[in-house]
Design an enzyme around this catalytic site. Structure first.
Site, PDB file in Angstrom:
ATOM      1  N   TYR A 163       0.843  -1.188   0.000  1.00  0.00           N
ATOM      2  CA  TYR A 163       0.000   0.000   0.000  1.00  0.00           C
ATOM      3  C   TYR A 163       0.883   1.244   0.000  1.00  0.00           C
ATOM      4  O   TYR A 163       2.045   1.220   0.400  1.00  0.00           O
ATOM      5  CB  TYR A 163      -0.911   0.035   1.247  1.00  0.00           C
ATOM      6  CG  TYR A 163      -0.172   0.610   2.423  1.00  0.00           C
ATOM      7  CD1 TYR A 163       0.559  -0.206   3.252  1.00  0.00           C
ATOM      8  CD2 TYR A 163      -0.129   1.994   2.619  1.00  0.00           C
ATOM      9  CE1 TYR A 163       1.315   0.338   4.282  1.00  0.00           C
ATOM     10  CE2 TYR A 163       0.631   2.535   3.642  1.00  0.00           C
ATOM     11  CZ  TYR A 163       1.342   1.701   4.464  1.00  0.00           C
ATOM     12  OH  TYR A 163       2.096   2.241   5.459  1.00  0.00           O
TER      13      TYR A 163
ATOM     14  N   ASN B  39       2.607  -7.676   5.007  1.00  0.00           N
ATOM     15  CA  ASN B  39       3.878  -7.006   4.704  1.00  0.00           C
ATOM     16  C   ASN B  39       4.482  -6.332   5.945  1.00  0.00           C
ATOM     17  O   ASN B  39       5.630  -5.888   5.903  1.00  0.00           O
ATOM     18  CB  ASN B  39       3.702  -5.984   3.588  1.00  0.00           C
ATOM     19  CG  ASN B  39       4.060  -6.572   2.227  1.00  0.00           C
ATOM     20  OD1 ASN B  39       4.631  -7.660   2.156  1.00  0.00           O
ATOM     21  ND2 ASN B  39       3.733  -5.857   1.168  1.00  0.00           N
ATOM     22  N   TYR B  40       3.697  -6.232   7.024  1.00  0.00           N
ATOM     23  CA  TYR B  40       4.270  -5.789   8.295  1.00  0.00           C
ATOM     24  C   TYR B  40       4.471  -7.039   9.138  1.00  0.00           C
ATOM     25  O   TYR B  40       3.908  -7.184  10.229  1.00  0.00           O
ATOM     26  CB  TYR B  40       3.332  -4.818   9.013  1.00  0.00           C
ATOM     27  CG  TYR B  40       3.150  -3.490   8.320  1.00  0.00           C
ATOM     28  CD1 TYR B  40       4.044  -3.065   7.347  1.00  0.00           C
ATOM     29  CD2 TYR B  40       2.104  -2.647   8.656  1.00  0.00           C
ATOM     30  CE1 TYR B  40       3.879  -1.852   6.713  1.00  0.00           C
ATOM     31  CE2 TYR B  40       1.933  -1.423   8.030  1.00  0.00           C
ATOM     32  CZ  TYR B  40       2.820  -1.037   7.059  1.00  0.00           C
ATOM     33  OH  TYR B  40       2.660   0.167   6.440  1.00  0.00           O
ATOM     34  N   ARG B  41       5.228  -7.935   8.614  1.00  0.00           N
ATOM     35  CA  ARG B  41       5.341  -9.274   9.205  1.00  0.00           C
ATOM     36  C   ARG B  41       5.663  -9.207  10.692  1.00  0.00           C
ATOM     37  O   ARG B  41       6.532  -8.451  11.130  1.00  0.00           O
ATOM     38  CB  ARG B  41       6.403 -10.087   8.498  1.00  0.00           C
ATOM     39  CG  ARG B  41       6.262 -11.553   8.887  1.00  0.00           C
ATOM     40  CD  ARG B  41       7.376 -12.406   8.394  1.00  0.00           C
ATOM     41  NE  ARG B  41       7.631 -12.361   6.976  1.00  0.00           N
ATOM     42  CZ  ARG B  41       6.954 -13.028   6.043  1.00  0.00           C
ATOM     43  NH1 ARG B  41       5.930 -13.771   6.364  1.00  0.00           N
ATOM     44  NH2 ARG B  41       7.319 -12.940   4.769  1.00  0.00           N
TER      45      ARG B  41
END
Ligand code: FDA
Length: 546
Positions: A193, A476-478
């Site tokens: 994003y 994606n913000y693992r």
């Protein structure tokens, strides 16, 4: 009946053990691994002399610098973190195919790395003996302005993509992430994003084809991989469904002039933030106004809350002031705070880089690398002023500026795309997303623990105010705190779905089915890769999905 089922189960467990024993013995001999791997690579490469130039092992003097080059999180750059047996940096797709084939043949684990920005180091850390396939040389970008499309190599960075688009056109752009050094490969694989998401959705929403190396070393495109596989690679997470070497993206229309600003406010913060929750997700799609919340030192020398309203408007300053003046007069936005510029310039400034030439977008490595731990949440209902004040207390009790929350407004295009269109399910019904960030520069155990404890406790406090059942998170913000696969052996469906439903909600089951079809032996794996059915342990109580 029961006896026969137990016998079958026992046989299965034994066959697993037999399968594993030679591997375990083999794994103890890294030297043999190297030999087999190199022999295989030279046999399977068009030019065995040139392939030797792209292989790095711990005996090479450049091994450490190649490994470190794109490690973004210093937490994973210590001597105690397991290191790869081999790093290979292919110059073309045929070399990458040979690496996939030979890694599998040798029984090693393969980790794919594009930009190395994974929050938990999943592109370069494993406890099993492993090879890194580093795609940083596969970064070509070919733009077709007429068609408004581009082919982008996975090893390119977002900054390179933006720069190359800006070179060719003033009215085309691409909706992806904010930090220019993030790699395309992992970013597109997890969604991606950025400041145009309210107008155009995620990067993954704008991918129309891809070239992927599958588990057998074949190169597939959208048609040959099939729609299920193509669905999975656009948000289902990197390192799971194959090695994507390039992506065909649909470029989007941007005005010749956009407006950007970062309005900093330290007065009346609670009231402004409270109102922001109601209006930011409802602004016109062209207006993206995110929030950075952190503490600062006030004029009286005491800690105070600071809110920065980071804004991109796809249009001119007059229109923007008109919208904010009508809908958000409390912000008191002035013309002096705004800058009209080209979209490509806005990508550099938005990333926090000012006074630098546009070519800075081409820098592969970020100048500031820190130790960090991040987390995410989705908010379905605006929070009350009382809750906001409680949040400020958590932030204010730490050093000024260190603990940061980023709030990303939803609505617009994000609410129009169905939850199952792609694996990324966080669409309509979300008011905004929270990104929790803590970072530090001194890597001592004491300092690390202090920050880790803070973010974990704060996340615990926030549970009451964010999405529930599941408590959603952005892949994606693992965040390995929310669940992980077993390091050795298989993982039950129940165990994998703990983290899987948080990232993918009801799309998790479809991802498992795709994984089972394309990689039944779970060759492409990491601590949060979707496992195939066949890997769910039949020796534990894991249940199965039909
Ligand atoms: P990396 O190379 O570490 O890969 C990440 C994962 O994908 C690993 O599991 C890896 O094996 C796999 N993978 C990589 N390349 C692959 C390929 N070609 N084929 C298959 N699998 C592959 N996110 C966001 O949405 N918006 C943003 O603005 C930002 N900003 C941001 C700033 C900073 C400083 C960081 C550190 C991170 C972000 N992110 C972000 C998060 C970012 O999108 C996420 O970490 C991506 O996975 C990074 O992709 P890389 O290729 O750099 O990572």
């Amino acid at each position: 009946m029961a006896t026969s089922a137990s016998a079958t189960l026992l046989k299965f467990c034994f066959s697993l053990a037999l399968f594993c024993f030679p591997f375990i013995a083999f794994a103890s001999d890294n030297h043999t691994h190297h030999q087999y791997f190199f022999q295989c690579l030279s046999l399977n490469s068009a030019n065995s002399t040139s392939i030797s130039k792209i292989i790095y092992t711990p005996i090479n003097s450049t091994y450490t610098s190649v490994l470190d080059l794109s490690i973004q999180n210093l937490r994973f750059r210590t001597p105690y973190v397991p290191k790869p047996l081999v790093i290979v940096t292919p110059l073309d797709v045929s070399e990458a195919k040979a690496v996939v084939y030979c890694t599998r043949k040798t029984g090693l684990q393969l980790l794919v790395r594009s930009g190395g920005h994974d929050y938990e180091g999943q592109s370069y850390i494993s406890s099993a003996p492993f090879v890194i396939l580093d795609l940083s040389n596969l970064r070509s970008i070919t733009i077709d302005v007429e068609d408004a499309t581009a082919w982008v190599g996975s090893g390119a960075t977002l900054g390179e993509v933006y720069y190359r688009i800006g070179e060719k056109s003033k009215t085309l752009g691409f909706p992806a992430g904010i930090c220019p050094t993030v790699g395309v490969g992992g970013h597109f694989s997890g969604g991606g994003y950025g400041s145009m998401m309210r107008k155009y959705g995620l990067a993954a929403d704008n991918i129309i084809d891809a070239h992927i190396i599958d588990v057998n070393g074949n190169l597939l495109d959208r048609e040959s991989m099939g729609e299920d596989h193509f669905w999975a690679i656009r948000g289902g997470g990197g390192g799971t469904f194959g090695v994507v070497v390039s992506w065909k993206i649909k470029l989007v229309v941007v005005p010749e002039t956009v407006t950007i600003l970062a309005a900093v406010r330290t007065e009346n913060v609670t009231n402004l933030v409270h109102k922001w929750q109601y209006i930011a997700p409802d602004f016109p799609k062209e207006l993206y106004m995110s929030l950075i919340l952190q503490s600062a030192v006030g004029q009286d020398g005491n800690p105070t809350m600071r809110a920065t309203f980071n804004t991109l408007y796809l249009g001119g300053v007059d229109e923007l002031l008109n919208i904010t003046g009508t809908r958000f007069p409390e912000l008191g936005l002035t013309r002096e705070e705004c800058l009209e510029t080209r979209w490509v310039n806005s990508t550099l400034i938005f990333s926090g880089i000012t006074g630098q030439p546009l070519e800075t977008l081409l820098n592969r490595r970020s100048n500031t690398r820190v130790y960090f731990k991040n987390k995410s949440d989705y908010v379905k209902e605006p929070m009350s002023e009382t809750v906001l004040e409680e949040i400020w207390e958590w932030i204010l009790k730490e050093d000024p500026g260190v603990e940061v929350m980023q709030w990303e407004p939803y609505g617009g295009r994000m609410s129009e795309i169905s939850e199952s269109a792609l694996p990324f399910p966080h669409r309509a019904g979300n008011v905004f997303k929270i990104h929790y960030m803590t970072s530090w520069t001194n890597g001592s155990a004491e300092e690390s623990n202090r920050h880790l404890n803070w973010i974990r406790s704060f996340y615990g406090f926030m549970a009451a105010h964010v999405s529930k059942s599941p408590r959603s998170a952005y892949l994606n913000y693992r965040d390995l705190d929310i669940g992980r696969n077993n390091e050795y052996g298989s993982t039950s469906y129940e165990q994998a779905s703990v983290w899987g439903t948080k990232y993918f909600n009801m799309n998790f089951d479809r991802l498992v089915k795709v994984k089972t079809a394309v990689d039944p032996d779970n060759f492409f794996r990491n601590e949060q890769s979707v496992p195939p059915f066949s890997q769910f342990s039949q020796c534990d109580s894991g249940s199965y999905i039909e």
